[in-house]
Design an enzyme around this catalytic site. Structure first.
Site, PDB file in Angstrom:
ATOM      1  N   GLU A  47       0.837  -1.219   0.000  1.00 22.88           N
ATOM      2  CA  GLU A  47       0.000   0.000   0.000  1.00 22.88           C
ATOM      3  C   GLU A  47       0.860   1.252   0.000  1.00 22.88           C
ATOM      4  O   GLU A  47       1.845   1.337   0.755  1.00 22.88           O
ATOM      5  CB  GLU A  47      -0.895  -0.023   1.241  1.00 22.88           C
ATOM      6  CG  GLU A  47      -2.210   0.692   1.056  1.00 22.88           C
ATOM      7  CD  GLU A  47      -3.103   0.005   0.012  1.00 22.88           C
ATOM      8  OE1 GLU A  47      -3.051   0.360  -1.168  1.00 22.88           O
ATOM      9  OE2 GLU A  47      -3.855  -0.915   0.423  1.00 22.88           O
ATOM     10  N   SER A  70     -25.398   8.257 -16.821  1.00 19.84           N
ATOM     11  CA  SER A  70     -25.213   7.089 -15.972  1.00 19.84           C
ATOM     12  C   SER A  70     -26.583   6.463 -15.719  1.00 19.84           C
ATOM     13  O   SER A  70     -27.561   7.189 -15.530  1.00 19.84           O
ATOM     14  CB  SER A  70     -24.581   7.528 -14.652  1.00 19.84           C
ATOM     15  OG  SER A  70     -24.950   6.648 -13.626  1.00 19.84           O
ATOM     16  N   GLY A 101     -13.358   3.165  -1.256  1.00 17.94           N
ATOM     17  CA  GLY A 101     -11.930   2.877  -1.410  1.00 17.94           C
ATOM     18  C   GLY A 101     -11.687   1.610  -2.199  1.00 17.94           C
ATOM     19  O   GLY A 101     -10.650   0.966  -2.049  1.00 17.94           O
ATOM     20  N   SER A 112     -13.310   4.750  -9.296  1.00 17.84           N
ATOM     21  CA  SER A 112     -12.863   5.696 -10.330  1.00 17.84           C
ATOM     22  C   SER A 112     -11.987   5.003 -11.368  1.00 17.84           C
ATOM     23  O   SER A 112     -12.143   5.240 -12.570  1.00 17.84           O
ATOM     24  CB  SER A 112     -12.148   6.890  -9.702  1.00 17.84           C
ATOM     25  OG  SER A 112     -11.210   6.462  -8.767  1.00 17.84           O
ATOM     26  N   GLU A 140      -6.606  10.779 -14.801  1.00 16.22           N
ATOM     27  CA  GLU A 140      -6.901  11.088 -13.394  1.00 16.22           C
ATOM     28  C   GLU A 140      -5.926  12.142 -12.849  1.00 16.22           C
ATOM     29  O   GLU A 140      -6.329  13.068 -12.152  1.00 16.22           O
ATOM     30  CB  GLU A 140      -6.857   9.804 -12.553  1.00 16.22           C
ATOM     31  CG  GLU A 140      -7.337  10.044 -11.147  1.00 16.22           C
ATOM     32  CD  GLU A 140      -7.834   8.794 -10.434  1.00 16.22           C
ATOM     33  OE1 GLU A 140      -8.142   7.782 -11.102  1.00 16.22           O
ATOM     34  OE2 GLU A 140      -7.912   8.832  -9.193  1.00 16.22           O
ATOM     35  N   ASP A 193      -4.187   1.050  -9.418  1.00 18.99           N
ATOM     36  CA  ASP A 193      -5.609   0.752  -9.597  1.00 18.99           C
ATOM     37  C   ASP A 193      -5.962   0.510 -11.064  1.00 18.99           C
ATOM     38  O   ASP A 193      -6.700  -0.424 -11.402  1.00 18.99           O
ATOM     39  CB  ASP A 193      -6.461   1.886  -9.019  1.00 18.99           C
ATOM     40  CG  ASP A 193      -6.180   2.120  -7.545  1.00 18.99           C
ATOM     41  OD1 ASP A 193      -5.574   1.229  -6.910  1.00 18.99           O
ATOM     42  OD2 ASP A 193      -6.553   3.188  -7.028  1.00 18.99           O
TER      43      ASP A 193
END
Ligand code: GAF
Length: 371
Positions: A22, A56, A109, A113, A145, A157
């Site tokens: 992490e 959406s 989390g 995104s 991003e 990610d």
């Protein structure tokens, strides 16, 4: 609006859980995430003008309508910025309609995104026959991003969302984006990975994430190395006086976490889940004490899970809220959930949400353009 109903291409991409490793992607370390079963879907249709329309399924009454010429990094907006950012970073010059749907929990989390960016990136790649590789799409989604949305995230990610495979965790070397699949089958050992969404605020955009990155970069520069990947723990400890107290703590987390991640791969290959659990818990302690990005809700989830038989537990993702994971015996899952919920209640925290997920497939095209 009936034309929204017949897309040329449909692409989907998953959120992620990071098993270990992490806050070390931007220090060029190793990370070990897996893709979760929750996914975002993008339905895309070419237009014969230069307009862009986005909507959406979760908010059918709101349509974002703009054009290629109006794409502008740094502009204000909401979730649609992630979609516009990818259209911009891929250099798309023709109009497109994009409809988004999905079930990746928002604000937990779990990287909703990145799932959004990667579904759109893979879909545009197919729609406009761009021929970009998964690695290139990950880098362009990260660029969207970083520059368009203005969030200084690393590459983990997007990489896992695009490159994961079902049944495995993905060891990603963030220096060159090379990947190794590591089989990850908890069920066969009677275990499950519990995901606890604390529903506390996720502060990735609030500057703390950027401060951690800066501390790692200034530590590297004072140590005359290109990134914290280039130093071992004993050397870092010996060089302690070159760094401020804060830089040393941040670097200590990063360097020790890189070693823990490689150790986790080794014990996972031996199916030594007790050792894996210990490494996961050590990661939490390091994120809490050296990196200082945990919060009372995350610590509570971890402490209660460990007190009730979890083999290991830790916060995941950017920090300051979001989710924690706990490695739990299947027959103890309900009891652990109940204890965490009870403890959250008695601390007057928001009611937590619980998920579990098997390691799932990365982004996929489910409807192709017929050429
Ligand atoms: C967030 C970022 F987007 C990732 O790049 C990574 O740094 C993670 O926080 C922490 O490991 O999810």
């Amino acid at each position: 609006m009936s034309d929204w109903l017949s897309p040329d291409v449909i692409a989907s991409a998953p959120g992620r859980v990071n098993l270990i490793g992490e806050h070390i992607d931007y220090s060029q370390g190793f990370v070990l995430p897996f893709a979760i079963t929750y996914r975002t879907t993008a339905q895309l249709r070419r237009r014969d003008d230069q307009r862009i329309r986005i909507r959406s399924k979760q908010r059918m009454d709101e349509v974002v309508s703009t054009s290629i010429a109006e794409l502008n990094p740094g502009s204000q907006g909401g979730w649609e910025l992630y979609v516009l950012g990818v259209i911009w970073s891929l250099g798309i010059s023709e109009g497109v309609d994009i409809e988004i749907d999905g079930d990746v929990p928002l604000g937990a989390g779990l990287s909703s995104s990145a799932a959004l960016e990667c579904a759109v990136a893979l879909g545009l790649n197919e729609l406009f026959s761009l021929g970009l590789s998964r690695k290139e799409l990950a880098l362009l989604s990260q660029k969207a991003e970083n520059i368009y949305v203005g969030v200084p995230c690393g590459i983990m990610d997007q990489s896992v969302s695009l490159m994961a495979e079902s049944g495995s965790a993905l060891l990603l070397d963030c220096r060159d984006l090379s990947t190794t699949l590591v089989p990850f089958d908890l069920g066969a050992s009677g275990l499950e990975l519990l995901i606890i969404d604390t529903r506390a605020h996720h502060a990735l955009v609030d500057g703390e994430y950027a401060k951690r990155r800066q501390a790692c970069e200034s530590a590297s520069s004072k140590l005359s190395i290109s990134s914290l990947r280039d130093i071992e723990l004993p050397t870092l400890i010996a060089a302690r006086e070159k760094l401020s107290e804060e830089e040393f703590k941040r670097a200590h987390h990063a360097v020790s976490e890189m070693a823990r991640t490689l150790e986790a791969v080794a014990v996972l290959r031996q199916k030594d889940f007790a050792a894996l659990g210990e490494l996961i818990t050590q990661s939490h302690v390091s994120l809490r004490d050296d990196y200082e990005i945990s919060c009372p809700e995350l610590n509570c989830a971890v402490d209660v899970a460990l007190a009730h038989g979890a083999l290991g537990a830790r916060m995941i993702g950017g920090g300051f809220g979001g989710s924690a994971i706990a490695l739990v015996h299947q027959n103890q899952i309900e009891m652990v959930k109940g204890e965490i919920a009870e403890s959250f209640k008695s601390n007057s925290f928001a009611e937590p949400r619980f998920f579990t997920s098997l390691p799932s497939a990365g982004a996929e095209i489910t409807k192709k353009l017929v050429r």
